[in-house]
Design a protein around this motif. Sequence first.
Motif, PDB file in Angstrom:
ATOM      1  N   ASP A  66      35.063  34.337  30.706  1.00 11.78           N
ATOM      2  CA  ASP A  66      34.941  33.142  31.313  1.00 11.78           C
ATOM      3  C   ASP A  66      36.225  32.673  32.003  1.00 11.78           C
ATOM      4  O   ASP A  66      35.865  31.558  32.879  1.00 11.78           O
ATOM      5  CB  ASP A  66      34.767  32.090  30.142  1.00 11.78           C
ATOM      6  N   HIS A  67      37.343  32.864  31.688  1.00 14.38           N
ATOM      7  CA  HIS A  67      38.650  32.134  32.323  1.00 14.38           C
ATOM      8  C   HIS A  67      39.027  32.900  33.448  1.00 14.38           C
ATOM      9  O   HIS A  67      39.832  32.348  34.246  1.00 14.38           O
ATOM     10  CB  HIS A  67      39.784  32.267  31.483  1.00 14.38           C
ATOM     11  N   TYR A  68      38.481  34.267  34.020  1.00 12.11           N
ATOM     12  CA  TYR A  68      38.806  34.782  34.989  1.00 12.11           C
ATOM     13  C   TYR A  68      38.480  33.714  36.435  1.00 12.11           C
ATOM     14  O   TYR A  68      39.225  33.961  37.535  1.00 12.11           O
ATOM     15  CB  TYR A  68      37.996  36.019  35.226  1.00 12.11           C
ATOM     16  N   ALA A  69      37.225  33.159  36.277  1.00  8.97           N
ATOM     17  CA  ALA A  69      37.048  32.165  37.810  1.00  8.97           C
ATOM     18  C   ALA A  69      38.143  31.242  37.734  1.00  8.97           C
ATOM     19  O   ALA A  69      38.530  30.929  38.875  1.00  8.97           O
ATOM     20  CB  ALA A  69      35.804  31.815  37.357  1.00  8.97           C
ATOM     21  N   PHE A  70      38.662  30.699  36.581  1.00  6.72           N
ATOM     22  CA  PHE A  70      39.773  29.423  36.897  1.00  6.72           C
ATOM     23  C   PHE A  70      41.097  30.361  37.724  1.00  6.72           C
ATOM     24  O   PHE A  70      41.591  29.695  38.371  1.00  6.72           O
ATOM     25  CB  PHE A  70      40.185  28.977  35.529  1.00  6.72           C
ATOM     26  N   GLN A  78      41.982  38.546  43.804  1.00  7.44           N
ATOM     27  CA  GLN A  78      43.353  39.765  43.362  1.00  7.44           C
ATOM     28  C   GLN A  78      42.313  40.698  42.831  1.00  7.44           C
ATOM     29  O   GLN A  78      41.534  40.542  41.839  1.00  7.44           O
ATOM     30  CB  GLN A  78      44.389  39.037  42.786  1.00  7.44           C
ATOM     31  N   PRO A  79      42.849  41.950  42.959  1.00  2.00           N
ATOM     32  CA  PRO A  79      42.400  43.210  42.388  1.00  2.00           C
ATOM     33  C   PRO A  79      42.455  43.103  40.888  1.00  2.00           C
ATOM     34  O   PRO A  79      41.625  43.581  40.120  1.00  2.00           O
ATOM     35  CB  PRO A  79      42.983  44.289  42.745  1.00  2.00           C
ATOM     36  N   ILE A  80      43.495  42.561  40.406  1.00  2.00           N
ATOM     37  CA  ILE A  80      43.792  42.558  38.882  1.00  2.00           C
ATOM     38  C   ILE A  80      42.749  41.567  38.185  1.00  2.00           C
ATOM     39  O   ILE A  80      42.385  41.651  36.938  1.00  2.00           O
ATOM     40  CB  ILE A  80      45.111  42.031  38.494  1.00  2.00           C
ATOM     41  N   LEU A  81      42.093  40.628  38.946  1.00  3.41           N
ATOM     42  CA  LEU A  81      41.209  39.645  38.348  1.00  3.41           C
ATOM     43  C   LEU A  81      39.760  40.105  38.462  1.00  3.41           C
ATOM     44  O   LEU A  81      38.883  39.288  38.285  1.00  3.41           O
ATOM     45  CB  LEU A  81      41.392  38.162  38.987  1.00  3.41           C
ATOM     46  N   ALA A  82      39.307  41.263  39.233  1.00  5.38           N
ATOM     47  CA  ALA A  82      37.932  41.588  39.611  1.00  5.38           C
ATOM     48  C   ALA A  82      37.423  42.004  38.351  1.00  5.38           C
ATOM     49  O   ALA A  82      35.988  41.842  38.550  1.00  5.38           O
ATOM     50  CB  ALA A  82      38.009  42.564  40.574  1.00  5.38           C
TER      51      ALA A  82
END
Length: 230
Positions: A66-70, A78-82
Motif C-alpha cells: 500500500d505504501h509504494y504509491a506514496f 523507479q525500478p526499485i519501487l515497481a
Amino acid sequence: MTNLPVLSLRVGAVAPLGPNGVLSGIDKSEVSVPLQLSEAGFVGDMQGDTVRHGGPEKTVHHYPFDHYAFWTGEFGEQPILANPGAFGENIATLGLTEEEAAIGDVFRLGSAVIEISQGRQPCWKLNERFAQKDMARKVQETGRTGWYYRVIEPGTVVPGDHLSLLERRSPEWTLARIWSTFYVNTLDRSELTAIAGLSRLASGWRAHAAKRLESGTVEDWTRRLQGIQG
C-alpha cells in the motif's frame, strides 16, 4: 485485513551493501517454491547483522505494498519501487497497514501461525538501498515502517498463500499508536508505562519504553539512521 493474498514471498542471502561493503540481507528475491518457516525464520533467509536483525521477535518482515504509491510520489518512478521487495520484506500485501495492524494480531500464513511482535526501526541500510541519504529518517517520520512477526507454529508457506487473521489480542495497540509514542509524543509517560507492560510486545521494545521512563530522555537516533556515531 481478515484474508489477504500474499503478493510476494521473498528471502535473501547476505551480500555487501554500500561503499564499505557491510554485509546485509536486505536484498531479497521472490521465490516460486514452498518455504519452511520456523521460529528462526524462512529457510534461505539470512541477516548480515544478527544482533539487530532476525531472532525470535523479528522472524518475518512484512511491508505493506500500500505504501509504494506514496514513495513513488516522493521519488518518482523507479525500478526499485515497481514491485515488492524494496524494503527488504519477506512478505507484502495490500489492505493492511500500521493504522490497523496491532501488536498481538495472530495470522495463519500457509500452514504456519505468526503473531505481530513489533514495528520496524528503520536503519541507515535503507539509505544505501535507495541511494537517498535520509531515507531511513523519512521512513521513521512517516510511520510507514512495516513490522515483524514471531512464529507461534512453524509450517510451510507457498507463494500465493493468504495471510488470514485468527485472533486479535490487543487491537487497541496498533503499530501506528506505538510509533506515535516512540517518535512523535516521545515522553508521554502514560503511553510509555502502558507500552512497557504490554505483554505481547517484543521484550526489547518494552525495555526501550521502560528506559525512557527511567531516564526522562529520548535516545539519540543518529547512529541508527545515518550509520555514524551520534
